[in-house]
Design an enzyme around this catalytic site. Structure first.
Site, PDB file in Angstrom:
ATOM      1  N   PHE A  90      41.530  32.831  33.676  1.00 30.75           N
ATOM      2  CA  PHE A  90      40.558  32.450  32.649  1.00 30.75           C
ATOM      3  C   PHE A  90      40.787  33.286  31.385  1.00 30.75           C
ATOM      4  CE2 PHE A  90      36.334  32.217  30.676  1.00 30.75           C
ATOM      5  CZ  PHE A  90      36.125  30.848  30.729  1.00 30.75           C
TER       6      PHE A  90
ATOM      7  N   ASP B  37      37.953  38.282  40.267  1.00 31.40           N
ATOM      8  CA  ASP B  37      36.956  37.501  39.553  1.00 31.40           C
ATOM      9  C   ASP B  37      36.539  36.349  40.471  1.00 31.40           C
ATOM     10  OD1 ASP B  37      35.463  35.816  37.932  1.00 31.40           O
ATOM     11  OD2 ASP B  37      36.794  36.011  36.195  1.00 31.40           O
TER      12      ASP B  37
END
Length: 416
Positions: free
Chosen positions: A131, A208
């Site tokens: 991301f 994450d």
């Protein structure tokens, strides 16, 4: 699905779904204006009970107790919800998880603390398809600390593998930062395998979990994870801008040197001391005033997830994505649509991505027609399927609508 339509198959699956009745707990699932909501991995629907709980908090806690609320329990809420999050979704014992800040801020804190804990090492490993926030934070820390970023290139329909990481880490690796579920492809990483590879090289690992928490079970303690963070507005249904959460393994808490010291992360906040002395345990990760109001919806969803159980949630998620892939193959591949996600359920999270050059201009029209997927560059539609609020019928409606638009735009029934 030969012999029956996609819609018929969806109806069968909805009728057999033991979790189907939970859809009625969410606001908007009976709204005819939204025919298919397939963006729950960006923003989950609100629970109806949250309206009552927020109203009660405003009237009885905020208005009723005013500033006294901090002394009467609000200050403990971030760790209380953190412990529940750890117990229900993370496989984490109490005292290692807390709610605070945004995902970006928490990723920065943990990544910065991790490289500080390896002062004799000069490299951070991350994949190019992670991301943007994760990549930008790593590059920023590398500039701050004069470190080198080692990039991993991954398959468009996959993510970082154990082999990729083994080839990238070495004696200079301080930190490996990866996503449990890839935000675009939905690929599930081998967290325990990759973590062990990094540890064998002497590095720390930060995971994450933004696109997995609440949809894909995790076992952070058992997997020997060092650090983890994630948002709460996707599968945890915390609402727009809801605060994020962080996990720090117990073994790292005594020496964790978080880079944004704040008064509520100090040992005695109300002493208003001249020098910062960090609190013991996970509370040292807190910097400023906890966003209590933004945590309440998240707590409601955690209560529901605890009631249902993550194994059941995961099973529903696998069925939803499998049905979506079947429907794509039957209705969309003949128009040139490509699946950009893993086919194996064990390698796939709660969403899939499909690619076609026409999707960039198609999505606005879908939204206007009450069909709400997500678009991701360069030409992908991402179908985010929230296990407790998404029906199989919604999946069928969305994919049939996409097929109809492709047929209209090409004027042909199929692409051989």
């Amino acid at each position: 699905m030969t012999g029956i339509t996609i819609a018929d198959r969806a109806a069968e699956l909805d009728a057999a779904d033991p979790l189907a009745h939970h859809r009625d707990l969410f606001i908007g699932t009976q709204d005819d204006a939204v025919r298919a909501y397939l963006d729950g991995n960006s923003l989950g629907r609100p629970l109806a009970v949250t309206v009552d709980n927020l109203t009660s908090f405003i009237r009885q806690q905020w208005a009723g107790r005013l500033i006294r609320g901090w002394d009467e329990g609000w200050l403990g809420v971030p760790q209380q919800i953190g412990d529940q999050l750890g117990r229900v979704t993370l496989g984490a014992a109490a005292g290692q998880s807390i709610v605070a800040d945004s995902t970006s801020v928490l990723l920065y804190k943990l990544a910065r603390a991790a490289v500080a804990a390896r002062p004799d090492r000069s490299e951070i490993v991350i994949d190019r398809d992670n991301f943007p926030t994760d990549r930008f934070i790593v590059e920023g820390i590398a500039r701050e600390r004069n470190l080198t970023v080692r990039w991993i290139d991954v398959a468009y329909d996959g993510g970082a593998t154990a082999g990729d990481v083994a080839a990238a880490v070495g004696p200079q690796t301080a930190l490996v930062l990866l996503s449990h579920v890839a935000y675009r492809s939905g690929h599930i990483a081998d967290v325990p395998g990759i973590t062990k590879i990094a540890h064998d090289a002497g590095a720390l690992v930060l995971w994450d979990l933004s696109h997995s928490v609440g949809s894909v079970p995790a076992e952070l303690d058992a997997w020997d994870v060092d650090f983890a963070a994630g948002c709460s507005y996707k599968y945890l249904n915390g609402g727009p801008g809801a605060p994020a959460w962080a996990y720090v393994a117990q073994r790292h808490l005594p020496t964790l040197d978080q880079p944004i010291p704040g008064w509520l992360g100090s040992a005695d906040p109300f002493a208003m001391g001249a020098a910062y002395q960090p609190a013991d345990g996970i509370r040292k990760l807190v910097s400023g005033t906890p966003p209590i109001f933004g945590m309440l919806a998240m707590r409601d969803m955690l209560n529901l997830l605890e009631q249902v159980g993550m194994p059941s949630v995961r099973r529903k998620s696998e069925l939803l994505t499998a049905f979506a892939i079947e429907a794509v193959e039957e209705l969309l591949t003949k128009h040139g649509v490509v699946l950009a996600s893993p086919r194996a359920a064990s390698e796939r999270g709660g969403h899939i991505t499909i690619d076609h050059p026409a999707f960039a201009t198609m999505v606005p029209g879908l939204w206007e027609d009450g069909i709400i997927p997500d678009y991701r560059n360069p030409d992908g539609i991402r179908l985010g399927l929230s296990p407790l609020s998404t029906s199989f019928r919604e999946v069928a409606v969305a994919i049939e609508a996409i097929a109809g638009r492709l047929e209209s735009s090409t004027g042909a029934a199929a692409v051989e």
